[in-house]
Scaffold this motif. Structure first.
Motif, PDB file in Angstrom:
ATOM      1  N   ALA A   1      -9.814 -12.368   5.547  1.00 27.16           N
ATOM      2  CA  ALA A   1      -9.697 -10.975   5.104  1.00 27.16           C
ATOM      3  C   ALA A   1      -8.234 -10.590   4.891  1.00 27.16           C
ATOM      4  CB  ALA A   1     -10.363 -10.047   6.110  1.00 27.16           C
TER       5      ALA A   1
ATOM      6  N   TRP B   1       0.815  -1.218   0.000  1.00 22.72           N
ATOM      7  CA  TRP B   1       0.000   0.000   0.000  1.00 22.72           C
ATOM      8  C   TRP B   1       0.847   1.265   0.000  1.00 22.72           C
ATOM      9  CZ3 TRP B   1      -3.820  -1.841   4.371  1.00 22.72           C
ATOM     10  CH2 TRP B   1      -4.599  -2.902   3.874  1.00 22.72           C
TER      11      TRP B   1
ATOM     12  N   GLU C   1      -5.704 -12.628   4.255  1.00 25.55           N
ATOM     13  CA  GLU C   1      -5.219 -13.367   3.093  1.00 25.55           C
ATOM     14  C   GLU C   1      -5.706 -12.735   1.792  1.00 25.55           C
ATOM     15  OE1 GLU C   1      -6.257 -17.477   3.739  1.00 25.55           O
ATOM     16  OE2 GLU C   1      -5.007 -17.577   5.528  1.00 25.55           O
ATOM     17  N   MET C   2      -6.943 -12.246   1.782  1.00 21.44           N
ATOM     18  CA  MET C   2      -7.458 -11.584   0.579  1.00 21.44           C
ATOM     19  C   MET C   2      -6.712 -10.276   0.309  1.00 21.44           C
ATOM     20  SD  MET C   2     -11.536 -12.331   0.859  1.00 21.44           S
ATOM     21  CE  MET C   2     -11.913 -11.519  -0.683  1.00 21.44           C
ATOM     22  N   MET C   3      -6.418  -9.507   1.364  1.00 19.64           N
ATOM     23  CA  MET C   3      -5.661  -8.277   1.177  1.00 19.64           C
ATOM     24  C   MET C   3      -4.249  -8.580   0.687  1.00 19.64           C
ATOM     25  SD  MET C   3      -6.958  -5.643   4.142  1.00 19.64           S
ATOM     26  CE  MET C   3      -6.999  -6.752   5.544  1.00 19.64           C
TER      27      MET C   3
ATOM     28  N   ALA D   1      -3.486 -10.941  -1.182  1.00 21.73           N
ATOM     29  CA  ALA D   1      -3.633 -11.354  -2.579  1.00 21.73           C
ATOM     30  C   ALA D   1      -4.016 -10.184  -3.487  1.00 21.73           C
ATOM     31  CB  ALA D   1      -4.678 -12.459  -2.687  1.00 21.73           C
ATOM     32  N   GLY D   2      -4.157  -8.994  -2.904  1.00 22.30           N
ATOM     33  CA  GLY D   2      -4.409  -7.813  -3.723  1.00 22.30           C
ATOM     34  C   GLY D   2      -5.713  -7.088  -3.463  1.00 22.30           C
ATOM     35  N   ALA D   3      -6.600  -7.656  -2.668  1.00 26.05           N
ATOM     36  CA  ALA D   3      -7.851  -6.964  -2.353  1.00 26.05           C
ATOM     37  C   ALA D   3      -7.547  -5.756  -1.468  1.00 26.05           C
ATOM     38  CB  ALA D   3      -8.815  -7.905  -1.638  1.00 26.05           C
ATOM     39  N   MET D   4      -8.269  -4.692  -1.701  1.00 21.71           N
ATOM     40  CA  MET D   4      -8.110  -3.490  -0.892  1.00 21.71           C
ATOM     41  C   MET D   4      -9.121  -3.509   0.243  1.00 21.71           C
ATOM     42  SD  MET D   4      -5.578  -1.982  -2.243  1.00 21.71           S
ATOM     43  CE  MET D   4      -5.604  -0.380  -1.467  1.00 21.71           C
ATOM     44  N   PRO D   5      -8.806  -2.853   1.356  1.00 23.38           N
ATOM     45  CA  PRO D   5      -9.784  -2.787   2.444  1.00 23.38           C
ATOM     46  C   PRO D   5     -11.030  -2.036   1.971  1.00 23.38           C
ATOM     47  CG  PRO D   5      -7.913  -1.361   2.904  1.00 23.38           C
ATOM     48  CD  PRO D   5      -7.593  -2.113   1.658  1.00 23.38           C
ATOM     49  N   PRO D   6     -12.161  -2.261   2.620  1.00 24.76           N
ATOM     50  CA  PRO D   6     -13.395  -1.634   2.166  1.00 24.76           C
ATOM     51  C   PRO D   6     -13.419  -0.119   2.319  1.00 24.76           C
ATOM     52  CG  PRO D   6     -13.763  -2.817   4.217  1.00 24.76           C
ATOM     53  CD  PRO D   6     -12.376  -3.131   3.766  1.00 24.76           C
TER      54      PRO D   6
END
Length: 86
Positions: A60, A17, A62-64, A66-71
């Motif tokens: 959550a 980030w 692990e998803m971040m 992998a590239g997911a951004m926080p909501p």
């Protein structure tokens, strides 16, 4: 996910980030929308093993990783500049 994994995730997410440092416990807590007066304390408790890391927190993070951004927007999660905090 172990406490060591979560500790390492703070460094990785800080890099991903473009924060320039590992995330603070409070920042990761806000990114995960943890409730309570001090979300950073919950992260500390997870890292030290005082509290078991829940499945949803693990997923959550692990998803971040992998590239997911926080909501929420990063500016509301991450402290940038000269502001201090944990």
């Amino acid at each position: 996910m172990t406490g060591d994994d979560l500790h390492a995730a703070k460094a990785t997410l800080g890099e991903m980030w473009a924060v320039g440092r590992p995330l603070r416990n409070s920042e990761l807590g806000r990114a995960l929308r943890l409730s309570g007066r001090d979300p950073g304390r919950s992260i500390e408790d997870y890292i030290t093993g005082k509290t078991r890391i829940s499945g949803p927190v693990s997923v959550a993070v692990e998803m971040m990783l992998a590239g997911a951004m926080p909501p929420d927007p990063l500016d509301s999660v991450v402290v940038r500049g000269s502001r201090r905090g944990s």
